[in-house]
Motif scaffolding. Structure first.
Motif, PDB file in Angstrom:
ATOM      1  N   PRO A 245       0.828  -1.223   0.000  1.00 26.66           N
ATOM      2  CA  PRO A 245       0.000   0.000   0.000  1.00 26.66           C
ATOM      3  C   PRO A 245       0.856   1.264   0.000  1.00 26.66           C
ATOM      4  O   PRO A 245       1.934   1.284   0.568  1.00 26.66           O
ATOM      5  CB  PRO A 245      -0.817  -0.098   1.289  1.00 26.66           C
ATOM      6  CG  PRO A 245      -0.648  -1.512   1.761  1.00 26.66           C
ATOM      7  CD  PRO A 245       0.675  -1.972   1.258  1.00 26.66           C
ATOM      8  N   ARG A 246       0.348   2.311  -0.660  1.00 25.32           N
ATOM      9  CA  ARG A 246       1.078   3.564  -0.751  1.00 25.32           C
ATOM     10  C   ARG A 246       0.751   4.447   0.446  1.00 25.32           C
ATOM     11  O   ARG A 246      -0.313   4.343   1.044  1.00 25.32           O
ATOM     12  CB  ARG A 246       0.701   4.298  -2.036  1.00 25.32           C
ATOM     13  CG  ARG A 246       0.767   3.448  -3.287  1.00 25.32           C
ATOM     14  CD  ARG A 246       0.088   4.132  -4.450  1.00 25.32           C
ATOM     15  NE  ARG A 246      -0.153   3.225  -5.571  1.00 25.32           N
ATOM     16  CZ  ARG A 246      -0.884   3.512  -6.611  1.00 25.32           C
ATOM     17  NH1 ARG A 246      -1.478   4.714  -6.695  1.00 25.32           N
ATOM     18  NH2 ARG A 246      -1.074   2.624  -7.572  1.00 25.32           N
ATOM     19  N   GLY A 247       1.667   5.349   0.716  1.00 21.14           N
ATOM     20  CA  GLY A 247       1.414   6.296   1.804  1.00 21.14           C
ATOM     21  C   GLY A 247       2.643   7.107   2.118  1.00 21.14           C
ATOM     22  O   GLY A 247       3.779   6.682   1.884  1.00 21.14           O
ATOM     23  N   SER A 248       2.429   8.291   2.668  1.00 20.10           N
ATOM     24  CA  SER A 248       3.549   9.158   3.039  1.00 20.10           C
ATOM     25  C   SER A 248       4.141   8.696   4.355  1.00 20.10           C
ATOM     26  O   SER A 248       3.476   8.081   5.183  1.00 20.10           O
ATOM     27  CB  SER A 248       3.066  10.607   3.152  1.00 20.10           C
ATOM     28  OG  SER A 248       2.062  10.713   4.140  1.00 20.10           O
ATOM     29  N   ARG A 249       5.403   9.018   4.543  1.00 16.55           N
ATOM     30  CA  ARG A 249       6.118   8.681   5.781  1.00 16.55           C
ATOM     31  C   ARG A 249       7.369   9.535   5.858  1.00 16.55           C
ATOM     32  O   ARG A 249       7.768  10.177   4.866  1.00 16.55           O
ATOM     33  CB  ARG A 249       6.429   7.181   5.831  1.00 16.55           C
ATOM     34  CG  ARG A 249       7.623   6.653   5.048  1.00 16.55           C
ATOM     35  CD  ARG A 249       7.466   6.713   3.522  1.00 16.55           C
ATOM     36  NE  ARG A 249       6.291   6.045   2.987  1.00 16.55           N
ATOM     37  CZ  ARG A 249       6.278   4.778   2.570  1.00 16.55           C
ATOM     38  NH1 ARG A 249       7.377   4.052   2.636  1.00 16.55           N
ATOM     39  NH2 ARG A 249       5.197   4.261   2.043  1.00 16.55           N
ATOM     40  N   SER A 250       7.997   9.578   6.982  1.00 15.54           N
ATOM     41  CA  SER A 250       9.210  10.370   7.165  1.00 15.54           C
ATOM     42  C   SER A 250      10.410   9.605   6.642  1.00 15.54           C
ATOM     43  O   SER A 250      10.404   8.369   6.591  1.00 15.54           O
ATOM     44  CB  SER A 250       9.413  10.720   8.644  1.00 15.54           C
ATOM     45  OG  SER A 250       9.502   9.539   9.424  1.00 15.54           O
ATOM     46  N   ILE A 251      11.438  10.350   6.249  1.00 19.32           N
ATOM     47  CA  ILE A 251      12.659   9.738   5.733  1.00 19.32           C
ATOM     48  C   ILE A 251      13.311   8.902   6.828  1.00 19.32           C
ATOM     49  O   ILE A 251      13.452   9.339   7.977  1.00 19.32           O
ATOM     50  CB  ILE A 251      13.638  10.817   5.243  1.00 19.32           C
ATOM     51  CG1 ILE A 251      13.039  11.572   4.059  1.00 19.32           C
ATOM     52  CG2 ILE A 251      14.973  10.187   4.841  1.00 19.32           C
ATOM     53  CD1 ILE A 251      13.920  12.685   3.550  1.00 19.32           C
ATOM     54  N   GLY A 252      13.688   7.695   6.479  1.00 18.75           N
ATOM     55  CA  GLY A 252      14.353   6.807   7.426  1.00 18.75           C
ATOM     56  C   GLY A 252      13.414   5.899   8.185  1.00 18.75           C
ATOM     57  O   GLY A 252      13.869   5.002   8.894  1.00 18.75           O
ATOM     58  N   SER A 253      12.106   6.102   8.051  1.00 17.00           N
ATOM     59  CA  SER A 253      11.149   5.259   8.772  1.00 17.00           C
ATOM     60  C   SER A 253      11.023   3.907   8.076  1.00 17.00           C
ATOM     61  O   SER A 253      11.305   3.776   6.890  1.00 17.00           O
ATOM     62  CB  SER A 253       9.789   5.936   8.846  1.00 17.00           C
ATOM     63  OG  SER A 253       9.251   6.140   7.553  1.00 17.00           O
TER      64      SER A 253
END
Length: 464
Positions: A245-253
């Motif tokens: 599934p697609r979705g935004s997240r923070s870098i490195g998560s």
């Protein structure tokens, strides 16, 4: 048997889609962009440079329609050689089938003139108006001096590119070294001026205004590509198993800890696409295989610390099963047909006669001359298709008792055509039939072992 991949037309429903149908491709960098720029530079060098090359005292590549001669470096082709042009078109067609079966619409993305010139016009647009956000902002802004100047600069660049393109194209049909000075001195012929104007307008409209609409609505290639690609063809593909599934997240998560795939749903792949599609919706008719989305996605994967290749060149089976087979019946068939056609074309080119003979007998039946001999008149049409001077010898064969009045040989310059009147005579007492088969034979001093024979007839009164 390989199952065909269905190609469907999908209207993206992304939040970033504007109500306007205009597409604003975003600038990007990456491996495939560098390949496209390098390939485009080579194609531009060939297109704009070849027309200025000379071969001896003439232009190296010149389609001289007025004289009905087509010069391609050291060879000259005549209207009767146009069958070779048909063979070239067939070879190109099967070459396109073969390339499409291997790698989808890679021709469209890297070598199609519409695509190449579209990228050049997009570069000029960026130079004058800025990148994607700046162009959107400029379109939405009120009319101002800055907006007018930027638009004027863009259209001037477009017009300049179009004029140079058109003059070069017409230069392949009219000697370029005469065309350019005549154009600059306003001494150009009406027909040449019309075609320069026509191709300037065509380039300006197609590459500047229509752009992707030519690929979407005017070019039939996208509509029948699904009949040429199969599950093993390389196409620009999104790896849904890895990305969803697609979705935004923070870098490195860690995406797996959040129940997400590698796709961060940034829509960068949509923003760089020159046709405005979302490659994540699958293979679509509008995709021209330019790989802009691959470069954009790889740059995001680098920033996120993920493995590249979420969007990549891959076959359907490679995405689904991790396997790909290069050799398959469709590809082998295209290859064999292509090789056969190239072989036949090469044979036809090598065996093309460089000296042709056509015999026309006078429409009158026969006549008696002052010596009481029966005579028939003929017109020999000799054409030297080579680029060298040749010396010919003319003889007549068939039956006995014939004598020939006329030159027994002529010298033909390079590309020269000549009509030679010849009269055959025969004693009436030796006539055995109303029609006698005869042949004119032409040999050359340069190649005496090669003869050109043209059959005809000699008419006499029927014997009593």
């Amino acid at each position: 048997m390989n199952r065909l991949i269905p190609v469907t037309q999908i209207t993206p429903s992304s939040p970033s889609s504007r109500s306007s149908s205009k597409i604003y491709p975003r600038s990007f960098t990456g491996l495939y962009r560098r390949i496209r720029i390098g390939g485009g530079a080579i194609l531009f060098a060939l297109y704009f440079g070849t027309v200025w090359l000379n071969w001896g005292e003439r232009q190296a590549v010149l389609w001289d329609i007025a004289d009905k001669k087509f010069h391609i470096f050291g060879a000259t082709y005549w209207p009767e050689d146009l069958v070779l042009l048909s063979a070239i078109l067939i070879i190109c067609a099967f070459g396109l089938f073969f390339i499409t079966a291997v790698a989808g619409r890679i021709w469209c993305g890297y070598a199609c003139p519409q695509s190449v010139w579209m990228w050049v016009f997009l570069w000029a647009e960026k130079l004058a108006e800025g990148d994607r956000r700046q162009r959107i902002k400029l379109d939405d802004a009120r009319l101002s001096r800055k907006k007018v100047l930027r638009r004027l600069l863009k259209h001037c660049l477009w017009l300049l590119i179009s004029i140079v393109t058109a003059v070069t194209f017409v230069g392949y049909f009219t000697p370029i070294r005469d065309l350019v000075p005549d154009l600059l001195s306003f001494n150009i012929s009406g027909s040449a001026l019309f075609w320069v104007f026509f191709f300037t307008a065509a380039t300006y409209v197609n590459a500047g205004w229509f752009r992707e609409k030519v690929c979407l609505h005017m070019c039939p290639y996208g509509r029948f590509q699904s009949s040429m690609v199969d599950n093993e063809s390389l196409v620009v593909a999104y790896d849904a198993g890895r990305g969803d599934p697609r979705g935004s997240r923070s870098i490195g998560s860690d995406p797996s800890a959040q129940g997400l795939g590698d796709c961060i749903d940034c829509e960068m792949c949509v923003q760089v696409c020159p046709t405005g599609i979302d490659i994540r919706d699958g293979l679509q008719m509008e995709c021209i295989g330019c790989a802009a989305c691959i470069d954009a996605c790889d740059s995001i994967m680098d920033k996120m610390g993920y493995e590249k290749g979420l969007v990549r060149y891959a076959s359907h089976n490679e995405i689904e099963n991790g396997t790909r087979h290069l050799l398959r019946p469709r590809l082998v068939a295209y290859f064999l047909i292509l090789v056969t056609m190239i072989g036949l074309f090469s044979w036809g080119l090598a065996s093309r006669p460089l000296l042709t003979l056509d015999v026309q007998r006078d429409r009158g039946l026969f006549r008696y001359n002052g010596s009481g001999l029966i005579e028939n008149s003929y017109l020999l049409n000799l054409t030297n298709k080579s680029n060298d001077t040749i010396h010919t010898f003319i003889a007549v064969y068939g039956g006995e008792g014939f004598s020939m009045r006329g030159p027994d040989g002529v010298t033909l310059g390079a590309g020269e055509q000549r009509e030679i009147p010849v009269v055959l005579e025969k004693d009436a007492s030796s006539v055995q039939g109303a029609v006698t088969d005869v042949s004119f034979e032409v040999t050359t001093f340069e190649k005496p072992d090669r003869q050109i024979v043209a059959p005809t007839t000699f008419l006499t009164p029927a014997p009593r």
